[in-house]
Design a protein around this motif. Structure first.
Motif, mmCIF file in Angstrom:
data_model
loop_
_atom_site.group_PDB
_atom_site.id
_atom_site.type_symbol
_atom_site.label_atom_id
_atom_site.label_comp_id
_atom_site.label_asym_id
_atom_site.label_seq_id
_atom_site.Cartn_x
_atom_site.Cartn_y
_atom_site.Cartn_z
ATOM 1 N N UNK A 1 0.852 -1.176 0.000
ATOM 2 C CA UNK A 1 0.000 0.000 0.000
ATOM 3 C C UNK A 1 0.896 1.237 0.000
ATOM 4 N N UNK A 2 0.595 2.173 -0.884
ATOM 5 C CA UNK A 2 1.422 3.384 -0.972
ATOM 6 C C UNK A 2 0.959 4.422 0.051
ATOM 7 N N UNK A 3 1.773 5.461 0.187
ATOM 8 C CA UNK A 3 1.427 6.552 1.106
ATOM 9 C C UNK A 3 0.132 7.231 0.680
ATOM 10 N N UNK A 4 -0.064 7.334 -0.636
ATOM 11 C CA UNK A 4 -1.274 7.989 -1.150
ATOM 12 C C UNK A 4 -2.520 7.210 -0.747
ATOM 13 N N UNK A 5 -2.460 5.878 -0.799
ATOM 14 C CA UNK A 5 -3.598 5.047 -0.393
ATOM 15 C C UNK A 5 -3.890 5.214 1.095
ATOM 16 N N UNK A 6 -2.852 5.309 1.923
ATOM 17 C CA UNK A 6 -3.037 5.469 3.367
ATOM 18 C C UNK A 6 -3.682 6.813 3.693
ATOM 19 N N UNK A 7 -3.359 7.831 2.900
ATOM 20 C CA UNK A 7 -3.925 9.157 3.126
ATOM 21 C C UNK A 7 -5.390 9.187 2.713
ATOM 22 N N UNK A 8 -5.765 8.444 1.691
ATOM 23 C CA UNK A 8 -7.111 8.491 1.137
ATOM 24 C C UNK A 8 -8.071 7.488 1.770
ATOM 25 N N UNK A 9 -7.569 6.407 2.365
ATOM 26 C CA UNK A 9 -8.478 5.381 2.881
ATOM 27 C C UNK A 9 -9.185 5.861 4.139
ATOM 28 N N UNK A 10 -10.434 5.452 4.326
ATOM 29 C CA UNK A 10 -11.161 5.868 5.535
ATOM 30 C C UNK A 10 -10.508 5.286 6.788
ATOM 31 N N UNK A 11 -10.636 6.003 7.891
ATOM 32 C CA UNK A 11 -10.133 5.503 9.163
ATOM 33 C C UNK A 11 -11.038 4.381 9.654
ATOM 34 N N UNK A 12 -10.442 3.414 10.321
ATOM 35 C CA UNK A 12 -11.226 2.331 10.907
ATOM 36 C C UNK A 12 -11.890 2.820 12.187
ATOM 37 N N UNK A 13 -12.792 2.018 12.704
ATOM 38 C CA UNK A 13 -13.460 2.364 13.957
ATOM 39 C C UNK A 13 -12.438 2.513 15.080
ATOM 40 N N UNK A 14 -11.464 1.634 15.126
ATOM 41 C CA UNK A 14 -10.419 1.722 16.152
ATOM 42 C C UNK A 14 -9.592 2.988 16.028
ATOM 43 N N UNK A 15 -9.270 3.367 14.788
ATOM 44 C CA UNK A 15 -8.500 4.602 14.580
ATOM 45 C C UNK A 15 -9.316 5.827 14.985
ATOM 46 N N UNK A 16 -10.624 5.823 14.708
ATOM 47 C CA UNK A 16 -11.484 6.924 15.136
ATOM 48 C C UNK A 16 -11.593 6.946 16.654
ATOM 49 N N UNK A 17 -11.651 5.768 17.277
ATOM 50 C CA UNK A 17 -11.726 5.687 18.736
ATOM 51 C C UNK A 17 -10.509 6.352 19.371
ATOM 52 N N UNK A 18 -9.332 6.017 18.873
ATOM 53 C CA UNK A 18 -8.095 6.603 19.397
ATOM 54 C C UNK A 18 -8.039 8.095 19.092
ATOM 55 N N UNK A 19 -8.467 8.476 17.883
ATOM 56 C CA UNK A 19 -8.475 9.887 17.503
ATOM 57 C C UNK A 19 -9.330 10.697 18.468
ATOM 58 N N UNK A 20 -10.555 10.236 18.719
ATOM 59 C CA UNK A 20 -11.456 10.964 19.608
ATOM 60 C C UNK A 20 -10.961 10.953 21.050
ATOM 61 N N UNK A 21 -10.318 9.866 21.463
ATOM 62 C CA UNK A 21 -9.744 9.796 22.801
ATOM 63 C C UNK A 21 -8.650 10.855 22.965
ATOM 64 N N UNK A 22 -7.754 10.936 21.999
ATOM 65 C CA UNK A 22 -6.655 11.909 22.065
ATOM 66 C C UNK A 22 -7.199 13.331 21.989
ATOM 67 N N UNK A 23 -8.180 13.569 21.106
ATOM 68 C CA UNK A 23 -8.724 14.920 20.961
ATOM 69 C C UNK A 23 -9.499 15.364 22.195
ATOM 70 N N UNK A 24 -9.940 14.427 23.020
ATOM 71 C CA UNK A 24 -10.664 14.757 24.240
ATOM 72 C C UNK A 24 -9.776 15.138 25.405
ATOM 73 N N UNK A 25 -8.478 14.965 25.262
ATOM 74 C CA UNK A 25 -7.551 15.323 26.342
ATOM 75 C C UNK A 25 -7.322 16.832 26.361
#
Length: 87
Positions: A1-25
């Motif tokens: 998988x290229x860098x471009x694919x990683x930038x364009x692919x949707x975040x998984x539920x787990x990645x969103x969970x961690x994102x929202x956890x970090x943003x809540x600090x």
């Protein structure tokens, strides 16, 4: 998988969970809004962070304008009441 694919692919539920956890600090979350909003990374997360920062800027501006309005109104009211008391 290229860098471009990683930038364009949707975040998984787990990645969103961690994102929202970090943003809540406190403070760390605010810093991360800027890091993810203006850094190279997932497009969906970047757009989300930019949208939240825009809402924060609008809320901050409205809050400052409201505070200024209350200060002006309060000062005017205090001056009128002190004038009225002197009569």
């Amino acid at each position: 998988m290229s860098d471009h694919d990683a930038v364009e692919k949707p975040l998984t539920t787990g990645e969103w969970f961690v994102t929202l956890l970090v943003l809540g600090l406190p403070l760390i979350g605010l810093v991360m809004y800027f890091v993810w909003g203006f850094g190279a990374g997932n497009v969906g997360r970047r757009n989300f962070c930019r949208a939240v920062l825009l809402w924060l800027a609008i809320a901050f501006t409205l809050g400052v304008l409201t505070l200024i309005g209350f200060l002006i109104f309060g000062g005017t009211l205090a001056a009128l009441l002190s004038q009225q008391a002197q009569r």
